[in-house]
Design a protein around this motif. Sequence first.
Motif, PDB file in Angstrom:
ATOM      1  N   ASP A 199      -4.375 -17.999   8.901  1.00 61.01           N
ATOM      2  CA  ASP A 199      -2.947 -17.913   9.098  1.00 61.01           C
ATOM      3  C   ASP A 199      -2.118 -16.846   8.309  1.00 61.01           C
ATOM      4  N   VAL A 200      -3.108 -16.381   7.042  1.00 66.73           N
ATOM      5  CA  VAL A 200      -2.155 -15.595   6.101  1.00 66.73           C
ATOM      6  C   VAL A 200      -3.038 -14.227   5.893  1.00 66.73           C
ATOM      7  N   THR A 201      -4.093 -13.987   6.839  1.00 70.35           N
ATOM      8  CA  THR A 201      -4.738 -12.792   6.540  1.00 70.35           C
ATOM      9  C   THR A 201      -4.650 -11.895   8.016  1.00 70.35           C
ATOM     10  N   ASP A 202      -4.203 -12.655   9.008  1.00 70.54           N
ATOM     11  CA  ASP A 202      -4.193 -11.876  10.275  1.00 70.54           C
ATOM     12  C   ASP A 202      -2.831 -11.694  10.778  1.00 70.54           C
ATOM     13  N   PRO A 203      -2.020 -10.539  10.670  1.00 74.14           N
ATOM     14  CA  PRO A 203      -0.860 -10.059  10.995  1.00 74.14           C
ATOM     15  C   PRO A 203      -0.480 -10.508  12.640  1.00 74.14           C
ATOM     16  N   ASP A 204      -1.287 -10.735  13.396  1.00 71.42           N
ATOM     17  CA  ASP A 204      -1.209 -11.502  14.659  1.00 71.42           C
ATOM     18  C   ASP A 204      -1.066 -12.775  14.727  1.00 71.42           C
ATOM     19  N   ALA A 205      -1.277 -13.551  13.553  1.00 68.00           N
ATOM     20  CA  ALA A 205      -1.180 -14.910  13.596  1.00 68.00           C
ATOM     21  C   ALA A 205       0.436 -15.237  13.903  1.00 68.00           C
ATOM     22  N   PRO A 206       0.587 -16.351  14.867  1.00 66.05           N
ATOM     23  CA  PRO A 206       2.105 -16.441  14.912  1.00 66.05           C
ATOM     24  C   PRO A 206       2.719 -16.892  13.581  1.00 66.05           C
ATOM     25  N   GLY A 207       3.773 -16.390  13.575  1.00 67.24           N
ATOM     26  CA  GLY A 207       4.675 -16.759  12.364  1.00 67.24           C
ATOM     27  C   GLY A 207       4.337 -16.259  10.959  1.00 67.24           C
ATOM     28  N   PHE A 208       3.634 -15.086  10.954  1.00 67.99           N
ATOM     29  CA  PHE A 208       2.659 -14.336  10.001  1.00 67.99           C
ATOM     30  C   PHE A 208       3.902 -14.293   8.736  1.00 67.99           C
ATOM     31  N   ALA A 209       4.766 -13.712   8.978  1.00 70.29           N
ATOM     32  CA  ALA A 209       5.638 -13.334   7.654  1.00 70.29           C
ATOM     33  C   ALA A 209       6.138 -14.650   7.168  1.00 70.29           C
TER      34      ALA A 209
END
Length: 470
Positions: A199-209
């Motif tokens: 969730d915090v290493t994949d920029p494609d994860a939903p809501g990454f920022a």
Amino acid sequence: MSKTDHLHADRLLPSADPALSVARELYEAVKDLPIISPHGHTLPQWFAENEPFSDPAALFLTPDHYVLRMLRSRAISYDALGVPRKDNGEVAEGREAWRLFAANFHLFAATPSKLWVDHSLQWCFGINESLNAENADAIYDTIDARLADDDMRPLALLDKANVEAIATTEFALDELPYHQIMADNGLIGRVRTTYRPDDVTDPDAPGFAANIERLGELTGQDVANWEGLIEAHRHRRAFFRTMGAVATDHGVPTANTVDLALGEKQTLLNHALSGQLDAAGAELFRAQMLTEMAGLSAEDGMVMQIHAGSRRNTDPLLMNERGPNLGADIPTQSNFVTGLQPLLARFGNAEGLRVILFTLDETTYARELAPMAGYWPSLMIGPPWWFHDSPQGIRRYLDGVVESAGFYNLAGFNDDTRALLSIPARHDVWRREVCRFLAEFVAEHRLSKQSAAEIAAHLSYQAAKDAYRL
């Protein structure tokens, strides 16, 4: 079909002597060994609250994406199978969904799902017939009546299955409330969490920022700064270890890694937080994060699991209606030799690093994974995973890796399941297939019976304990 034929005592073992007699002897010695389940996706809430399962469909159907995807492939609606919707729309109730499952159980002929369900029905409920439309209600009623009994609660089922240790898997931002309850109840150790930071290493994860911002809040670190981001991971990993974590897990589309200079890493992070990364940039970010996670594992001793080669959530309709992990994931090709070279060049000889590799690309077994694990002291080969966690998949795996990697560079077995009752069923299939494989070697005078017995016990139990440092 007779009850004798339904679940034959010699299922999956060699068909004839001398190998059959040897396999029977090997299996008899390992079949009741404790289960080590060091990687999986059962819900920690089950063990923390230890409440009865609501109905048979909640136990066998809705948590099992292996079952769901086969039924979906025959145009059976997830609404009709009782799978919850994001909009809380109406779906079938348990008995109705179960009847549909039973009426279509013939679809699972020759699949591992049929083996697992049949085994679970017999092992847990004494049901010695295969599910079908005619017996659906009777089997439902038998299971439903038993679910109210204390010995059917989650912790009692762990006891019944002789599960010595089981790991759940949680994302980096999870505050682990159910593990906190288990800690208060003295269960941590038998039940553990696993640190999965996708969730915090994949920029494609939903809501990454927003996820990165939350990571900073949880750890008090400046996560807009690359070094602060890595320090935040260090803090979260330490927190997960207080809840028993001995391993991390990384679900990545490829095994690519890189080892960039600090300035390049900071630029990647800046672009990721501002939403400016293209597909190549997102892959580069994931690749760098794998290398960073290896560095942290070399530092803190957490075993690093890399599950590479799945294109996840390929059905946007299903994802929008119900969310992830419901069967729409598809294997892709992987390249471990080239992909992992930067990580191994940097950390492959680090004394504290252990990386367990999982693949959905079976062509890599003999060509890449076995030779790599047969050289690098930091690498081990995970068991056949997901689409290949099956009798034929286990046979192809052992055929592909043993001659180059040997038996002791294998990480044993982990069931990687979301369906609680399939845990003993899956381990039983693994143990039968290991005994089958070894018995053929004994019959061909390539192994002594004593060596085969030692290896069977190792692969059935001790290998996973050793690999995960339990």
